[in-house]
Design a protein around this motif. Structure first.
Motif, PDB file in Angstrom:
ATOM      1  N   GLY A 283     -16.039   3.652   3.503  1.00 21.82           N
ATOM      2  CA  GLY A 283     -15.351   3.097   2.336  1.00 21.82           C
ATOM      3  C   GLY A 283     -15.486   3.984   1.117  1.00 21.82           C
ATOM      4  N   SER A 284     -16.674   4.512   0.884  1.00 17.55           N
ATOM      5  CA  SER A 284     -16.880   5.395  -0.260  1.00 17.55           C
ATOM      6  C   SER A 284     -16.049   6.666  -0.136  1.00 17.55           C
ATOM      7  CB  SER A 284     -18.366   5.743  -0.354  1.00 17.55           C
ATOM      8  OG  SER A 284     -18.614   6.661  -1.396  1.00 17.55           O
ATOM      9  N   PHE A 285     -15.986   7.211   1.053  1.00 19.19           N
ATOM     10  CA  PHE A 285     -15.167   8.399   1.324  1.00 19.19           C
ATOM     11  C   PHE A 285     -13.695   8.127   1.023  1.00 19.19           C
ATOM     12  CE2 PHE A 285     -12.565  10.331   4.804  1.00 19.19           C
ATOM     13  CZ  PHE A 285     -12.600  11.652   4.391  1.00 19.19           C
ATOM     14  N   LEU A 286     -13.191   6.989   1.473  1.00 20.13           N
ATOM     15  CA  LEU A 286     -11.782   6.653   1.263  1.00 20.13           C
ATOM     16  C   LEU A 286     -11.470   6.429  -0.219  1.00 20.13           C
ATOM     17  CD1 LEU A 286     -11.165   4.256   4.282  1.00 20.13           C
ATOM     18  CD2 LEU A 286     -10.609   6.690   4.105  1.00 20.13           C
ATOM     19  N   ARG A 287     -12.404   5.787  -0.945  1.00 21.26           N
ATOM     20  CA  ARG A 287     -12.161   5.569  -2.376  1.00 21.26           C
ATOM     21  C   ARG A 287     -12.087   6.911  -3.113  1.00 21.26           C
ATOM     22  NH1 ARG A 287     -12.324   1.545   0.165  1.00 21.26           N
ATOM     23  NH2 ARG A 287     -10.201   2.349   0.453  1.00 21.26           N
ATOM     24  N   THR A 288     -12.914   7.871  -2.688  1.00 18.49           N
ATOM     25  CA  THR A 288     -12.879   9.198  -3.309  1.00 18.49           C
ATOM     26  C   THR A 288     -11.528   9.866  -3.073  1.00 18.49           C
ATOM     27  OG1 THR A 288     -15.265   9.491  -3.068  1.00 18.49           O
ATOM     28  CG2 THR A 288     -13.943  11.480  -3.326  1.00 18.49           C
ATOM     29  N   LEU A 289     -11.021   9.782  -1.842  1.00 15.84           N
ATOM     30  CA  LEU A 289      -9.723  10.389  -1.542  1.00 15.84           C
ATOM     31  C   LEU A 289      -8.607   9.705  -2.319  1.00 15.84           C
ATOM     32  CD1 LEU A 289      -9.834  11.015   2.326  1.00 15.84           C
ATOM     33  CD2 LEU A 289     -10.456  12.566   0.453  1.00 15.84           C
ATOM     34  N   GLU A 290      -8.676   8.393  -2.443  1.00 16.49           N
ATOM     35  CA  GLU A 290      -7.659   7.672  -3.222  1.00 16.49           C
ATOM     36  C   GLU A 290      -7.649   8.147  -4.670  1.00 16.49           C
ATOM     37  OE1 GLU A 290      -7.732   3.379  -0.843  1.00 16.49           O
ATOM     38  OE2 GLU A 290      -8.883   3.649  -2.695  1.00 16.49           O
ATOM     39  N   HIS A 291      -8.853   8.308  -5.236  1.00 15.50           N
ATOM     40  CA  HIS A 291      -8.945   8.747  -6.631  1.00 15.50           C
ATOM     41  C   HIS A 291      -8.380  10.151  -6.810  1.00 15.50           C
ATOM     42  CE1 HIS A 291     -10.593   9.071 -10.682  1.00 15.50           C
ATOM     43  NE2 HIS A 291     -11.102  10.256 -10.329  1.00 15.50           N
ATOM     44  N   GLU A 292      -8.659  11.026  -5.855  1.00 13.63           N
ATOM     45  CA  GLU A 292      -8.155  12.398  -5.945  1.00 13.63           C
ATOM     46  C   GLU A 292      -6.640  12.454  -5.795  1.00 13.63           C
ATOM     47  OE1 GLU A 292     -12.121  14.520  -3.963  1.00 13.63           O
ATOM     48  OE2 GLU A 292     -10.224  14.462  -2.874  1.00 13.63           O
ATOM     49  N   ASP A 293      -6.091  11.586  -4.941  1.00 15.28           N
ATOM     50  CA  ASP A 293      -4.655  11.625  -4.656  1.00 15.28           C
ATOM     51  C   ASP A 293      -3.830  10.916  -5.726  1.00 15.28           C
ATOM     52  OD1 ASP A 293      -2.511  12.089  -2.327  1.00 15.28           O
ATOM     53  OD2 ASP A 293      -2.215  10.068  -3.140  1.00 15.28           O
ATOM     54  N   GLY A 294      -4.282   9.749  -6.123  1.00 15.13           N
ATOM     55  CA  GLY A 294      -3.586   9.009  -7.171  1.00 15.13           C
ATOM     56  C   GLY A 294      -2.426   8.156  -6.702  1.00 15.13           C
ATOM     57  N   GLU A 295      -1.991   8.299  -5.456  1.00  8.28           N
ATOM     58  CA  GLU A 295      -0.845   7.527  -4.959  1.00  8.28           C
ATOM     59  C   GLU A 295      -1.184   6.627  -3.783  1.00  8.28           C
ATOM     60  OE1 GLU A 295       3.139  10.170  -5.600  1.00  8.28           O
ATOM     61  OE2 GLU A 295       1.883  10.690  -3.880  1.00  8.28           O
ATOM     62  N   VAL A 296      -1.929   7.167  -2.856  1.00 11.37           N
ATOM     63  CA  VAL A 296      -2.139   6.496  -1.582  1.00 11.37           C
ATOM     64  C   VAL A 296      -3.219   5.410  -1.675  1.00 11.37           C
ATOM     65  CG1 VAL A 296      -3.938   8.043  -0.726  1.00 11.37           C
ATOM     66  CG2 VAL A 296      -2.418   6.919   0.914  1.00 11.37           C
ATOM     67  N   ARG A 297      -3.125   4.469  -0.765  1.00  8.72           N
ATOM     68  CA  ARG A 297      -4.218   3.510  -0.560  1.00  8.72           C
ATOM     69  C   ARG A 297      -4.611   3.579   0.905  1.00  8.72           C
ATOM     70  NH1 ARG A 297      -4.545  -1.988   0.830  1.00  8.72           N
ATOM     71  NH2 ARG A 297      -2.269  -2.257   0.702  1.00  8.72           N
TER      72      ARG A 297
END
Length: 410
Positions: A283-297
């Protein structure tokens, strides 16, 4: 005094092991198929004086067989963990009939010879020898023969409900280790579906959509770069490992920018790691990627392992456990060379389901994988095993069993 020195264990005859192995291998027992293999196992256990029970395994036509031979005291018992089911074999691929149990130059060919009917027979022959010796048995002997050892590993789930684990201190698990490996450490395995959620659009207007495939591609690149760090636990045998197992898009109704894309992630976790810890790290990994991308969930979901399990739990036996020491001593006595304590390289064994973490940081009862045959032959075309190696494994098991049940020092 170690009573093994006063017990007369007759040498286990190669001919006896050949007889048993030919009978068992010649019975087709592909996992999920109807088979009379469980009846053969039941008959052999009853010949040994064991009481036997059959337990229905969900989704299987053949039951699990459990044999029990009570001891003469209240010492921790020994359980032999075997399975009579095999993977499938295509006869056209083989140079011999997979179920003919043909023997040539002391080698038996057939499906299941290595995985794991060879070890199954070695265990039966060992118990037969110990009973014939008249050795005192201060604890019970259990023999589990599962119909689901190649798929769902449901047998130990049933044993947990039956309370068997409370009666045993050592579990010997039937897998090939060439009669040298004493395998005591097993990783946990969990499988997760991660969905990238974007936005569907017409392919002529891609800027109005969010392509979920490209977002999954970013996730895969991040995993490949080692950015998904799962808990390390406290094992000296395993490092955590993450692999991508599959990728798929959901049906989009035709020519469209996909708004959803799945990938399946497998996580191997060392001993000492809990499932919630694995879930939190993903979950922490996915939240980091979401923050970096700005679009995806990204959405995550665990894919259960069946038999009421969310995952296959990790387990690690104490290398100084009585069962490990007894087996190591027996290997050196029979083979003349020491065995090797090591991790299990085959993924997981079902008896780990019965292990629980103790105050010393190890899991109990001790689960020890040992047996004849080359592990690389498991599931292979023209699977084969040397019968003399089966008899040697039986000798080793018999000596370890006498030590564990007859020696008051263990």
């Amino acid at each position: 005094m170690n009573e093994l020195n006063t017990v007369s264990l007759s040498p286990i005859r190669v001919e006896r092991c050949e007889e048993l192995l030919r009978e068992l291998v010649s019975i087709p027992s592909v996992v999920g198929d109807d088979t009379r293999a469980y009846q053969w196992v039941t008959a052999r256990l009853r010949e040994l004086g064991m009481s036997t029970s059959h337990y229905t395994v969900e989704g299987r036509k053949a039951p699990m067989v459990l044999g029990v031979l009570e001891g003469e005291g209240d010492a921790p018992g020994v359980m032999f963990d075997a399975h009579f089911d095999t993977v499938h074999a295509r006869p056209d691929d083989w140079t011999r009939n997979p179920w003919s149990a043909e023997v040539k130059d002391g080698v038996l060919y057939g499906r299941g010879a290595v995985d794991s009917k060879g070890t199954h027979v070695a265990m039966l022959a060992a118990i037969e020898a110990v009973i014939a010796s008249g050795a005192i048995r201060r604890g019970p002997i259990y023999f589990m023969s599962d119909s689901d050892g190649e798929d769902g590993f449901r047998g130990p789930v049933l044993l947990a409900d039956l309370g068997v684990v409370d009666q045993v201190g050592t579990i010997f698990s039937a897998e090939a280790t060439s009669n040298t490996g004493v395998e005591i450490a097993y990783p946990g395995i969990s499988t997760w579906k991660v969905t990238a959620i974007g936005r569907t659009a017409h392919p002529t207007e891609p800027d109005k959509g969010i392509n979920a495939i490209t977002k999954i591609a970013k996730l895969i690149e991040a995993v490949a770069a080692g950015r998904l760090e799962t808990p390390r636990g406290n094992s000296s045998w395993f490092e955590p490992r993450v692999t991508i197992q599959a990728i798929r898009t959901l049906p989009g109704g035709g020519w469209t920018i996909p708004g959803r894309c799945d990938c399946v992630i497998s996580v191997m976790s060392p001993s000492g790691v809990t499932l919630p810890e694995v879930e939190a790290s993903i979950g922490s990994f996915l939240r980091t990627l979401e923050h970096e991308d700005g679009e995806v969930r990204y959405d995550q979901k665990i894919l259960p392992m069946g038999a009421g399990r969310l995952w296959l739990r990790p387990g690690e036996s104490d290398p100084e456990a009585p069962g490990v020491k007894a087996l190591m001593a027996a290997i050196e006595e029979v083979r003349g060379t020491p065995g090797e304590v090591r991790k299990f390289n085959g993924g997981w064994v079902d008896a780990v389901e019965l292990m629980r973490r103790g105050p010393d940081g190890y899991d109990a009862p001790a689960v020890i994988t040992f047996g004849p045959g080359d592990f690389e032959q498991a599931h292979a075309v023209d699977e084969h095993i040397a019968i003399a190696e089966v008899a040697q494994a039986a000798d080793i098991y018999a000596r370890a069993l006498v030590t564990l049940l007859s020696d008051p020092a263990t």
